[in-house]
Design an enzyme around this catalytic site. Structure first.
Site, PDB file in Angstrom:
ATOM      1  N   ARG A  90       0.819  -1.202   0.000  1.00 28.14           N
ATOM      2  CA  ARG A  90       0.000   0.000   0.000  1.00 28.14           C
ATOM      3  C   ARG A  90       0.858   1.260   0.000  1.00 28.14           C
ATOM      4  O   ARG A  90       0.607   2.218  -0.733  1.00 28.14           O
ATOM      5  CB  ARG A  90      -0.901  -0.030   1.241  1.00 28.14           C
ATOM      6  CG  ARG A  90      -1.650   1.238   1.570  1.00 28.14           C
ATOM      7  CD  ARG A  90      -2.540   0.940   2.776  1.00 28.14           C
ATOM      8  NE  ARG A  90      -3.084   2.129   3.389  1.00 28.14           N
ATOM      9  CZ  ARG A  90      -2.463   2.837   4.326  1.00 28.14           C
ATOM     10  NH1 ARG A  90      -1.254   2.475   4.713  1.00 28.14           N
ATOM     11  NH2 ARG A  90      -3.041   3.901   4.861  1.00 28.14           N
ATOM     12  N   TYR A 108      -5.704  10.371  -0.370  1.00 27.23           N
ATOM     13  CA  TYR A 108      -6.050   8.961  -0.527  1.00 27.23           C
ATOM     14  C   TYR A 108      -7.122   8.577   0.472  1.00 27.23           C
ATOM     15  O   TYR A 108      -7.274   9.194   1.528  1.00 27.23           O
ATOM     16  CB  TYR A 108      -4.817   8.056  -0.390  1.00 27.23           C
ATOM     17  CG  TYR A 108      -4.531   7.539   0.996  1.00 27.23           C
ATOM     18  CD1 TYR A 108      -5.114   6.358   1.465  1.00 27.23           C
ATOM     19  CD2 TYR A 108      -3.648   8.203   1.830  1.00 27.23           C
ATOM     20  CE1 TYR A 108      -4.834   5.877   2.727  1.00 27.23           C
ATOM     21  CE2 TYR A 108      -3.363   7.733   3.101  1.00 27.23           C
ATOM     22  CZ  TYR A 108      -3.964   6.563   3.542  1.00 27.23           C
ATOM     23  OH  TYR A 108      -3.691   6.099   4.805  1.00 27.23           O
ATOM     24  N   PHE A 200       3.815   3.294   6.126  1.00 28.17           N
ATOM     25  CA  PHE A 200       4.069   4.442   5.251  1.00 28.17           C
ATOM     26  C   PHE A 200       3.526   5.732   5.856  1.00 28.17           C
ATOM     27  O   PHE A 200       4.207   6.761   5.897  1.00 28.17           O
ATOM     28  CB  PHE A 200       3.446   4.175   3.880  1.00 28.17           C
ATOM     29  CG  PHE A 200       3.420   5.370   2.974  1.00 28.17           C
ATOM     30  CD1 PHE A 200       4.512   5.690   2.183  1.00 28.17           C
ATOM     31  CD2 PHE A 200       2.285   6.173   2.888  1.00 28.17           C
ATOM     32  CE1 PHE A 200       4.489   6.787   1.336  1.00 28.17           C
ATOM     33  CE2 PHE A 200       2.241   7.276   2.049  1.00 28.17           C
ATOM     34  CZ  PHE A 200       3.351   7.585   1.270  1.00 28.17           C
ATOM     35  N   ASP A 201       2.289   5.706   6.338  1.00 26.48           N
ATOM     36  CA  ASP A 201       1.660   6.908   6.886  1.00 26.48           C
ATOM     37  C   ASP A 201       2.441   7.459   8.067  1.00 26.48           C
ATOM     38  O   ASP A 201       2.711   8.661   8.154  1.00 26.48           O
ATOM     39  CB  ASP A 201       0.230   6.595   7.340  1.00 26.48           C
ATOM     40  CG  ASP A 201      -0.648   6.064   6.237  1.00 26.48           C
ATOM     41  OD1 ASP A 201      -0.316   4.998   5.677  1.00 26.48           O
ATOM     42  OD2 ASP A 201      -1.678   6.695   5.942  1.00 26.48           O
ATOM     43  N   THR A 202       2.799   6.571   8.995  1.00 24.15           N
ATOM     44  CA  THR A 202       3.509   6.999  10.191  1.00 24.15           C
ATOM     45  C   THR A 202       4.858   7.592   9.839  1.00 24.15           C
ATOM     46  O   THR A 202       5.244   8.652  10.350  1.00 24.15           O
ATOM     47  CB  THR A 202       3.687   5.817  11.154  1.00 24.15           C
ATOM     48  OG1 THR A 202       2.406   5.283  11.497  1.00 24.15           O
ATOM     49  CG2 THR A 202       4.412   6.254  12.418  1.00 24.15           C
TER      50      THR A 202
END
Length: 423
Positions: A90, A108, A200-202
């Site tokens: 992702r 997103y 990825f987000d963190t």
């Protein structure tokens, strides 16, 4: 990689070559939910978003009919495109599509659309106005309405507590699948984001905070998807590993935070701030306590080793040695200050704190021996450790002050290009 953009419009007009907003929907084996979600998102964009918008379905190595469905939707629905990646992940899909994007804002959402789409305009509004660089949805705000199980709630809050304590994070919800950022910022920041999965987000948000970007948080309404295929335990383990990797990269200077701060950061917070770390005290205090614990153990061992030279001499030498190491460790680890600039001044102040600590501990030792001339080493060490606590509190306040830096005064922002193009 496959990438085709449908430009036909139901009204016979073409979708602008450069939309203001591109909403990316990363998918892997989502043949059951994809079509319904894309159509629902498309209707919302058409009805509620007053800017040219596009939907990008980012298929990362699906093995079912997800890609075929996505390509059919691309042919049927205006403003939908498909990007196919041959590898799973992702984070990999988002990084690829966001970095190679011509929209002015990239966002997103998860394919299950667990987040209420009514939060989309509040999410992108601070980016369009130029107020913020990144915007995230948060399920942990008091005004958020969230429906999910107790297990997921506990894991989510525990994870964010770890981020706040260990990494000094100030954002409230790292893993909510509802985020947006200015594309020019994405182009500069994403090359340094390594994770290809759920972390990825963190990683993106931690790096953004260190660089000095402004992150807006939007309370969202969110309903848990009971059919989600995410392995919570495996994801949590991967996230903790990611935290360790990013923390080490920041501590060792592998990520050029200072350079990125100069090119991307804002430094808009008022008053003195500390370079290289978030501005709250919780993370700094946790790291300072860790350094203090190691220093205390080192002091105790050195004192016992040097005690044959006399109590006062052993105390002085043990404090002097640990003071140098303590200042260096706090400078780099606790307050994130690197490089040679002001190093001599910082260590000079550290010696000043050392002299204060020595005066406190030496006075305590002198008072102990006047009160109990036959005091043993265990009692001496107890008194010294206790008096060191006073010196330690002074050290934290002093170091936090000496490692401060004053932000540059930014000129008033002009109207953003997003505002001009959307007008």
């Amino acid at each position: 990689m496959t990438e085709v953009l449908s430009r036909a419009s139901t009204e016979g007009e073409s979708v602008p070559d450069r939309p203001v907003l591109d909403v990316v929907m990363p998918v892997y084996n989502e043949e059951d939910d994809l079509e319904q979600s894309v159509r629902r998102l498309h209707r919302h964009l058409a009805d509620s978003v007053p800017y040219p918008a596009r939907i990008t379905v980012a298929d990362n190595a699906s093995t079912d009919s997800t890609l075929a469905i996505a390509l059919r939707l691309q042919a049927e629905i205006p403003g939908v495109r498909v990007v196919h990646l041959d590898l799973k992940g992702r984070g990999r899909a988002l990084n690829h599509v966001w970095r190679d994007n011509d929209a002015q804002i990239v966002a997103y959402c998860d394919v299950d659309l667990s987040t209420d789409l009514n939060a989309l305009m509040p999410l992108i509004a601070p980016l369009i106005s130029g107020h913020s660089d990144i915007a995230i949805g948060t399920r942990l705000s008091h005004s958020s309405r969230v429906i999910r199980g107790a297990k997921r709630e506990f894991i989510s809050r525990s994870y964010n507590l770890i981020l706040r304590t260990a990494m000094g994070a100030r954002f409230s919800d790292a893993q909510c699948g509802f985020k947006a950022m200015r594309t020019d910022v994405a182009h500069g920041l994403l090359p340094y984001v390594e994770d290809t999965g759920w972390f990825f987000d963190t990683e993106l948000l931690v790096l953004a905070e260190r660089v000095g970007l402004r992150i807006a948080e939007v309370p969202v309404d969110w309903i848990d998807d009971p059919d989600s295929s995410v392995d919570i335990v495996a994801t949590a383990i991967a996230d903790l590993r990611g935290c360790a990797r990013v923390g080490w990269a920041l501590a060792t200077g592998r990520i050029p935070v200072a350079e990125l701060r100069k090119t991307l950061g804002r430094d808009r917070l008022p008053g003195p701030v500390i370079d290289g770390v978030p501005h709250g005290m919780v993370g700094q205090l946790a790291r300072f306590c860790a350094v203090g614990l190691v220093s205390t153990v080192a002091f105790a061992l050195l004192y016992l080793l040097l005690r044959p030279a006399g109590a006062q001499a052993a105390n002085f030498l043990a404090l002097a040695i640990t003071a140098v190491l303590n200042t260096a460790a706090n400078r780099r680890f606790t307050f994130g200050v690197r490089g040679r600039q002001d190093r001599a001044r910082h260590h000079l102040f550290g010696w000043g704190v050392f002299l204060f600590g020595w005066a406190v501990t030496a006075g305590s030792l002198f008072a102990l021996h006047r009160w109990n001339p036959d005091a043993g080493r265990a009692l001496e060490l107890t008194v010294l450790v206790a008096s060191n606590l006073v010196a330690t509190a002074t050290r934290f306040v002093g170091l936090r002050w000496v490692f401060r830096r004053r932000p540059s005064v930014a000129a008033p922002a002009e109207q953003t290009s997003i505002e001009r193009s959307a007008a």
